[in-house]
Design an enzyme around this catalytic site. Structure first.
Site, PDB file in Angstrom:
ATOM      1  N   GLU A   1     -16.114 -11.903   7.651  1.00 52.28           N
ATOM      2  CA  GLU A   1     -14.819 -12.002   8.323  1.00 52.28           C
ATOM      3  C   GLU A   1     -14.987 -11.757   9.821  1.00 52.28           C
ATOM      4  O   GLU A   1     -16.045 -11.307  10.274  1.00 52.28           O
ATOM      5  CB  GLU A   1     -13.838 -10.982   7.732  1.00 52.28           C
TER       6      GLU A   1
ATOM      7  N   LYS B   1      -4.694 -11.972  14.785  1.00 51.91           N
ATOM      8  CA  LYS B   1      -5.203 -11.486  13.489  1.00 51.91           C
ATOM      9  C   LYS B   1      -4.625 -12.403  12.411  1.00 51.91           C
ATOM     10  O   LYS B   1      -3.415 -12.428  12.196  1.00 51.91           O
ATOM     11  CB  LYS B   1      -4.775 -10.027  13.277  1.00 51.91           C
TER      12      LYS B   1
ATOM     13  N   VAL C   1      -9.742 -10.239   5.506  1.00 48.88           N
ATOM     14  CA  VAL C   1     -10.363 -10.432   4.189  1.00 48.88           C
ATOM     15  C   VAL C   1      -9.668 -11.573   3.445  1.00 48.88           C
ATOM     16  O   VAL C   1     -10.318 -12.475   2.908  1.00 48.88           O
ATOM     17  CB  VAL C   1     -10.317  -9.118   3.371  1.00 48.88           C
TER      18      VAL C   1
ATOM     19  N   ASP D   1       4.330  -1.651   3.021  1.00 52.03           N
ATOM     20  CA  ASP D   1       3.124  -2.179   3.662  1.00 52.03           C
ATOM     21  C   ASP D   1       1.962  -2.241   2.661  1.00 52.03           C
ATOM     22  O   ASP D   1       1.290  -1.247   2.400  1.00 52.03           O
ATOM     23  CB  ASP D   1       2.756  -1.317   4.881  1.00 52.03           C
TER      24      ASP D   1
ATOM     25  N   SER E   1      -1.339  -4.732   1.872  1.00 53.96           N
ATOM     26  CA  SER E   1      -2.125  -5.811   2.473  1.00 53.96           C
ATOM     27  C   SER E   1      -2.152  -7.059   1.596  1.00 53.96           C
ATOM     28  O   SER E   1      -2.265  -6.974   0.366  1.00 53.96           O
ATOM     29  CB  SER E   1      -3.556  -5.338   2.712  1.00 53.96           C
ATOM     30  N   ALA E   2      -2.101  -8.201   2.270  1.00 55.18           N
ATOM     31  CA  ALA E   2      -2.234  -9.492   1.574  1.00 55.18           C
ATOM     32  C   ALA E   2      -3.622  -9.637   0.943  1.00 55.18           C
ATOM     33  O   ALA E   2      -3.827 -10.515   0.107  1.00 55.18           O
ATOM     34  CB  ALA E   2      -1.974 -10.631   2.553  1.00 55.18           C
ATOM     35  N   ASP E   3      -4.561  -8.778   1.332  1.00 60.71           N
ATOM     36  CA  ASP E   3      -5.910  -8.836   0.734  1.00 60.71           C
ATOM     37  C   ASP E   3      -5.848  -8.647  -0.788  1.00 60.71           C
ATOM     38  O   ASP E   3      -6.647  -9.231  -1.526  1.00 60.71           O
ATOM     39  CB  ASP E   3      -6.813  -7.730   1.306  1.00 60.71           C
TER      40      ASP E   3
ATOM     41  N   LYS F   1     -10.302   1.766   2.699  1.00 60.78           N
ATOM     42  CA  LYS F   1     -10.332   2.798   3.722  1.00 60.78           C
ATOM     43  C   LYS F   1      -9.537   4.017   3.290  1.00 60.78           C
ATOM     44  O   LYS F   1      -8.465   3.879   2.705  1.00 60.78           O
ATOM     45  CB  LYS F   1      -9.745   2.248   5.029  1.00 60.78           C
TER      46      LYS F   1
HETATM   47  N1  PSU Z   1     -12.364  -3.064   7.727  1.00 54.19           N
HETATM   48  C1  PSU Z   1     -12.683  -2.518   8.912  1.00 54.19           C
HETATM   49  N2  PSU Z   1     -11.978  -2.893   9.999  1.00 54.19           N
HETATM   50  C2  PSU Z   1     -10.975  -3.811   9.929  1.00 54.19           C
HETATM   51  C3  PSU Z   1     -10.635  -4.393   8.665  1.00 54.19           C
HETATM   52  C4  PSU Z   1     -11.365  -3.969   7.604  1.00 54.19           C
HETATM   53  O1  PSU Z   1     -13.592  -1.693   9.016  1.00 54.19           O
HETATM   54  O2  PSU Z   1     -10.385  -4.139  10.952  1.00 54.19           O
HETATM   55  C5  PSU Z   1      -9.564  -5.467   8.595  1.00 54.19           C
HETATM   56  C6  PSU Z   1      -9.928  -6.510   7.519  1.00 54.19           C
HETATM   57  O3  PSU Z   1      -9.939  -7.776   8.140  1.00 54.19           O
HETATM   58  C7  PSU Z   1      -8.818  -6.425   6.499  1.00 54.19           C
HETATM   59  C8  PSU Z   1      -7.675  -6.035   7.404  1.00 54.19           C
HETATM   60  O4  PSU Z   1      -8.607  -7.629   5.817  1.00 54.19           O
HETATM   61  O5  PSU Z   1      -8.257  -5.044   8.241  1.00 54.19           O
HETATM   62  C9  PSU Z   1      -6.489  -5.526   6.640  1.00 54.19           C
HETATM   63  O6  PSU Z   1      -5.380  -5.563   7.474  1.00 54.19           O
HETATM   64  P1  PSU Z   1      -3.900  -5.425   6.860  1.00 54.19           P
HETATM   65  O7  PSU Z   1      -3.879  -4.032   6.302  1.00 54.19           O
HETATM   66  O8  PSU Z   1      -2.993  -5.622   8.040  1.00 54.19           O
HETATM   67  O9  PSU Z   1      -3.760  -6.494   5.818  1.00 54.19           O
HETATM   68 MN    MN Z   2      -0.102  -4.438   6.370  1.00 59.55          MN
END
Ligand code: PSU
Ligand code: MN
Length: 303
Positions: free
Chosen positions: A25, A86, A106, A138, A140-142, A159
């Site tokens: 990614e 992003k 992701v 909130d 994530s779409a992941d 995380k």
């Molecule tokens: N892992 C990291 N740093 C990041 C991310 C993951 O160490 O910046 C990113 C990845 O691209 C993951 C995104 O898909 O954060 C998730 O963001 P959100 O929670 O807004 O979906």
């Molecule tokens: Mn989010």
């Protein structure tokens, strides 16, 4: 579709020959780490994959195209670019239609990988259910992407800034296999053990590849999440991190940070609060995931 996807020459050759490719990614480069560590890390991760006998394919959106595999000069430019979009599932088409420079999350990386037949993707950590999601919604779409798109994703767990029990419950609801590699516990990114058991465990890349193939054979949609614990020498203790995560989260709430900005904000604050230790750990775990991703890709490419 061929008008939109631009494959680097080595990725194209590998996909045509059926030799191993590992997707990477780019949000981790533009929103996850500061320059120049982000560039050094991206280069080191690509080198790990090549050393293991696979071809890396870093994804970005640029000039209306999805780039699959980046030239060295483009990687350098991306790592220093400001105001990069992003790009997750929701943003991909708009980013391409407008020609914006976009870094794939992701979710978006999985979509691009699946479109060209890349089966394995290595990253740091996936997005998940945020703390306070019962109010903020909130999530994530992941997570939904893992349920829909047939890619094996190697991450160091989710995380520790997330609500890990809710993240695991959501993955279970979505029917996503969450596999811990070589241990029983679900890893928590900077730490090897989240204190929660992983639903599934596999100890060998060949078994992970077999599970990927079997899921396809069963006609089940979606991918699998392989959680690879950070190497022992690089891990940070949960006890040291917990109060700092709580502090960063409280600051995010107080500052009214929402949406896409939440993950980058928390990562940046933890970097500052730990004097760079979270970044050093992040770099080590991404490289470790690249090695495992390459090993799985090799098994999947084997006849
Ligand atoms: N892992 C990291 N740093 C990041 C991310 C993951 O160490 O910046 C990113 C990845 O691209 C993951 C995104 O898909 O954060 C998730 O963001 P959100 O929670 O807004 O979906
Ligand atoms: Mn989010």
């Amino acid at each position: 579709m061929n008008d939109i996807m631009v494959l680097a020459q080595d990725v194209k050759v590998a996909l045509e020959a059926g030799t191993p490719v590992v997707a990477l990614e780019s949000t981790i480069i533009t929103h996850g780490m500061p320059y120049p560590k982000n560039l050094e890390t991206a280069q080191a991760v690509e080198a790990e994959i090549r050393a293991a006998g696979a071809v890396p394919a870093t994804m970005t959106a640029m000039g209306g195209k999805i780039r699959i595999g980046l030239e060295a000069t483009d990687l350098e430019a991306l790592a220093q670019a400001k105001d990069v979009m992003k790009v997750s599932r929701a943003d991909l088409a708009v980013a391409l239609a407008t020609g914006a420079v976009g870094a794939t999350t992701v979710a978006a990386t999985m979509i691009c990988a699946a479109m060209v037949g890349i089966k394995v993707f290595a990253t740091g950590g996936i997005g998940g259910v945020h703390q306070g999601a019962e109010d903020s919604f909130d999530i994530s779409a992941d997570l939904r992407e893992l349920a829909e798109t047939p890619v094996t994703v190697v991450a160091a767990g989710a995380k520790a800034i997330l609500d890990l029990p809710k993240t695991l419950e959501t993955l279970e609801t979505l029917g996503v296999p969450v596999i811990a590699y070589g241990q029983d516990a679900f890893p928590a990114f900077w730490s090897r053990d989240s204190g929660l058991p992983a639903p599934l465990r596999l100890d060998h890349p060949a078994e992970i590849a077999a599970a990927h193939r079997t899921r396809q054979a069963l006609g089940l949609p979606g991918g699998q999440l392989v959680t690879n614990p950070i190497p022992e020498a690089d891990e940070l203790s949960r006890d040291m991190l917990s109060p700092l995560i709580a502090q960063a989260q409280a600051e995010a709430d107080a500052a009214g940070v929402t949406g896409k900005a939440v993950t980058p904000f928390l990562l940046q604050r933890l970097f500052e609060l730990t004097e760079g230790r979270t970044l050093a750990a992040n770099i080590a775990l991404v490289k470790n995931n690249a090695r495992l991703g390459a090993a799985i890709a090799k098994e999947l490419a084997a006849p």
